[in-house]
Every structure is written in C-alpha cells, then in structure tokens.
Design a protein around this motif. Sequence first.
Motif, PDB file in Angstrom:
ATOM      1  N   THR A   1       0.831  -1.195   0.000  1.00  0.00           N
ATOM      2  CA  THR A   1       0.000   0.000   0.000  1.00  0.00           C
ATOM      3  C   THR A   1       0.869   1.250   0.000  1.00  0.00           C
ATOM      4  O   THR A   1       1.991   1.235   0.488  1.00  0.00           O
ATOM      5  CB  THR A   1      -0.930   0.037   1.230  1.00  0.00           C
ATOM      6  OG1 THR A   1      -0.138  -0.002   2.417  1.00  0.00           O
ATOM      7  CG2 THR A   1      -1.912  -1.116   1.218  1.00  0.00           C
TER       8      THR A   1
ATOM      9  N   ARG B   1      -2.764   6.742  -1.958  1.00  0.00           N
ATOM     10  CA  ARG B   1      -4.005   5.970  -1.835  1.00  0.00           C
ATOM     11  C   ARG B   1      -4.084   4.834  -2.848  1.00  0.00           C
ATOM     12  O   ARG B   1      -5.103   4.619  -3.498  1.00  0.00           O
ATOM     13  CB  ARG B   1      -5.222   6.894  -1.901  1.00  0.00           C
ATOM     14  CG  ARG B   1      -5.211   7.891  -0.738  1.00  0.00           C
ATOM     15  CD  ARG B   1      -6.304   8.901  -0.814  1.00  0.00           C
ATOM     16  NE  ARG B   1      -7.612   8.275  -0.610  1.00  0.00           N
ATOM     17  CZ  ARG B   1      -8.748   8.913  -0.830  1.00  0.00           C
ATOM     18  NH1 ARG B   1      -8.751  10.156  -1.243  1.00  0.00           N
ATOM     19  NH2 ARG B   1      -9.900   8.303  -0.638  1.00  0.00           N
TER      20      ARG B   1
ATOM     21  N   SER C   1      -8.153  -2.389   1.838  1.00  0.00           N
ATOM     22  CA  SER C   1      -8.625  -1.214   1.111  1.00  0.00           C
ATOM     23  C   SER C   1      -9.656  -0.436   1.925  1.00  0.00           C
ATOM     24  O   SER C   1      -9.626   0.789   1.957  1.00  0.00           O
ATOM     25  CB  SER C   1      -9.213  -1.630  -0.237  1.00  0.00           C
ATOM     26  OG  SER C   1      -9.425  -0.507  -1.055  1.00  0.00           O
TER      27      SER C   1
ATOM     28  N   TYR D   1      -8.308   3.259   0.019  1.00  0.00           N
ATOM     29  CA  TYR D   1      -7.518   3.308  -1.219  1.00  0.00           C
ATOM     30  C   TYR D   1      -8.449   3.479  -2.412  1.00  0.00           C
ATOM     31  O   TYR D   1      -9.415   2.735  -2.557  1.00  0.00           O
ATOM     32  CB  TYR D   1      -6.661   2.051  -1.357  1.00  0.00           C
ATOM     33  CG  TYR D   1      -5.667   1.945  -0.230  1.00  0.00           C
ATOM     34  CD1 TYR D   1      -4.528   2.732  -0.226  1.00  0.00           C
ATOM     35  CD2 TYR D   1      -5.899   1.119   0.859  1.00  0.00           C
ATOM     36  CE1 TYR D   1      -3.626   2.686   0.832  1.00  0.00           C
ATOM     37  CE2 TYR D   1      -5.005   1.053   1.921  1.00  0.00           C
ATOM     38  CZ  TYR D   1      -3.873   1.840   1.887  1.00  0.00           C
ATOM     39  OH  TYR D   1      -2.994   1.794   2.932  1.00  0.00           O
TER      40      TYR D   1
END
Length: 144
Positions: A12, A17, A43, A48
């Motif tokens: 990540t 994002r 997520s 994200y």
Amino acid sequence: MEEPLATYTIDTNGARRVLTLHWHGFVSSEVYREGMLEALKTSRQGAYICWIMDTKDMKVIRQMDQEWTVATWFPQFQLLGVQKFAIVVSDDIFNQMAISSMIAKIRPHIQATVEYFQTLQEAVNWVQDPQGLSTDDFGLFSIK
C-alpha cells in the motif's frame, strides 16, 4: 527445479491511496479467496481509491474462483469507491483469458476506470497520474 510457493502480497501507498495486490504462481482456491478478501479489508481500512492487480507471475484462475470473484467479491469491491483499477497482464495465456472473462462480465457495472498494462511500472505511473481522478461527488469518470 522446485516451483516457488504460490501466494500473494499486498503493498500500500497511503500518500497516493494505492493498493497493489501481487500474485505469484498457481494459487489454490483457498489462497486466492483469502488474498482477494484481505485486499478488500485492507482497502476499506486505508480508503484506497486506486488498485493495481499484478498478475504478471500468476497462473490460471480456476473457473469456480472466477465465478466467485464476479458473484461474491465484485459487489464488495464496488462499495469501496475505487476510481482506477490497473491490471498487470500475466505471462500465462490461461490467466489472461480468465481475467478477460471476469472483466467482461463486470465491466458494464464497474465504477472504476479499468486499464491493462504489460509492466508494473506502467500501472504505477497510470494510477499515480492525477488526471482522470474525480474529486467531486458527481460520479464523473474518464474514458481513455
């Protein structure tokens, strides 16, 4: 020579994002579904808005897992509000056919812009390009 362990990793980038799900080898149904659900959970927690599905080193996805992806996983993915979904194309032709089949089924319903790439770097460059990301609530999207 022994095959490396078939698995997945999730990376990540909170500042951008971006969530990246890397697949490696021929994964079992259990590992495939675990990875897909773990990516959803990650997520949700990080909000994200860009996803990269790196299937470059992934082998074929079983038919039952393709059906599960479309029927069970995809409706949950839709709730995330992802705006860009990049797919790094596998070297395995059977994986390519599986991914194409799933995307064809969900494309009429997916809210994110979906693009295919030959390399991870191309996918990263695309998701990090702010052009095409809608910051308003009007549901605008870009078409490439």
